[in-house]
Design a protein around this motif. Structure first.
Motif: not given
Length: 320
Positions: A255, A259, A264-265, A267, A277, A279, A320
């Motif tokens: 993560l 980032e 942008s994720v 979390s 989060c 994925t 992602l």
């Protein structure tokens, strides 16, 4: 994976605040404009975004059919890192708070029979499960333990709703729940749902090891101990959508690296307990270090929680 509802960010008002038990406060959260809140199902939780950048997850424990309110119960943790302390001391009726959710990694699956085991504030996600089981015509029983009756929330509601199906186990009066008697022998057509402190969860997991796979469902408040990573060195993550290939060093999470690359994720907890989060994994073997996935889900290697899980191979390909 588990979550069926799209999460939303809301600003909700504390419409009602009551004492649920010794050290437990119950909050009813409503939309200030009186709009309906998103749908949720038994086992769902929401994130509270608290001052100082703190995010805490709390199970919804009201009636899913009542879209006007989300109810949570918060235990005042003696070792609080600031979350429960703020809720207890700084959040009053009329105050507004940022909330995200709902999210469900503890959904109630259909079964002819259920054994519910709750420890302390772990009763919160179990309450709507009981209602759902009852409505479905399933057989069920609840074993609810706590330090003392004074510390156990929602006793009145349980007494009114359920009668003899509920067994209370106040530790100062009767000791710990007798798990050997309760779940020591596998039972047909039965699912076990457990939420509570880590020693209870571990004890239940041990007893259910002999049960059929998929029988036991647990929800943790804190991350379980997963030991040392499979790989001690760095590994690669290829981001299929972004076209990036990144190196994850031992001291950083996937993560963090993602980032830092500008991706942008969503979390929240950053400790593998909330599920935000999640994925999709397109290829590679994952070192699952979360507290959410079942062994079968981990073995599928098609999803991971990038705040804690790592690679068990030189390279992962992520969506992602």
């Amino acid at each position: 994976m588990h979550s069926t509802t799209d999460e939303v960010d809301l600003r909700l008002r504390v419409a009602r605040r009551t004492t649920g038990a010794e050290g437990v406060v119950v909050l009813d959260l409503r939309d200030p404009s009186a709009a309906d809140l998103p749908e949720w199902s038994a086992g769902a939780h929401v994130d509270l975004h608290l001052p100082g950048g703190l995010t805490r997850q709390y199970s919804l424990c009201g009636d899913p059919a009542d879209r006007s309110v989300w109810r949570i119960a918060v235990l005042r943790e003696p070792e609080s890192r600031g979350g429960s302390a703020h809720v207890h001391e700084g959040l009053g009726e009329g105050d507004e708070i940022a909330v995200r959710g709902p999210r469900n990694h503890f959904a109630l699956e259909p079964s002819k029979r259920y054994v519910f085991i709750a420890g302390g504030i772990g009763i919160t996600p179990i309450l709507p499960m009981i209602d759902a089981a009852q409505a479905a015509g399933a057989d069920w029983e609840l074993h609810y333990g706590g330090r003392s009756l004074r510390s156990m929330a929602f006793l009145e509601a349980l007494e009114e709703a359920t009668g003899s199906r509920v067994t209370l186990h106040p530790q100062d009066e009767v000791g710990l729940i007798d798990l050997d008697r309760l779940i020591g022998t596998p039972q047909p057509d039965t699912l076990v749902y457990c939420c509570g402190p880590e020693p209870l969860l571990l004890a239940v997991e041990q007893r259910c090891a002999a049960w059929p796979a998929g029988t036991l469902h647990v929800e943790r408040f804190a991350p379980k101990d997963v030991g040392e990573p499979v790989l001690t060195g760095a590994f690669e993550v290829e981001l299929a959508v972004s076209g990036l290939s990144l190196t994850v060093p031992p001291e950083k999470s996937v993560l963090q690296v993602v980032e830092e690359a500008g991706i942008s994720v969503l979390s929240s907890c950053t400790e593998g307990t909330c599920g935000t989060c999640e994925t999709t994994v397109l290829s590679g073997e994952v070192d699952h270090r979360d507290s959410l996935l079942t062994p079968a889900e981990q073995a599928a290697n098609d999803t991971m929680f990038i705040c804690v899980s790592r690679a068990a191979c030189p390279k992962l390909v992520l969506e992602l």
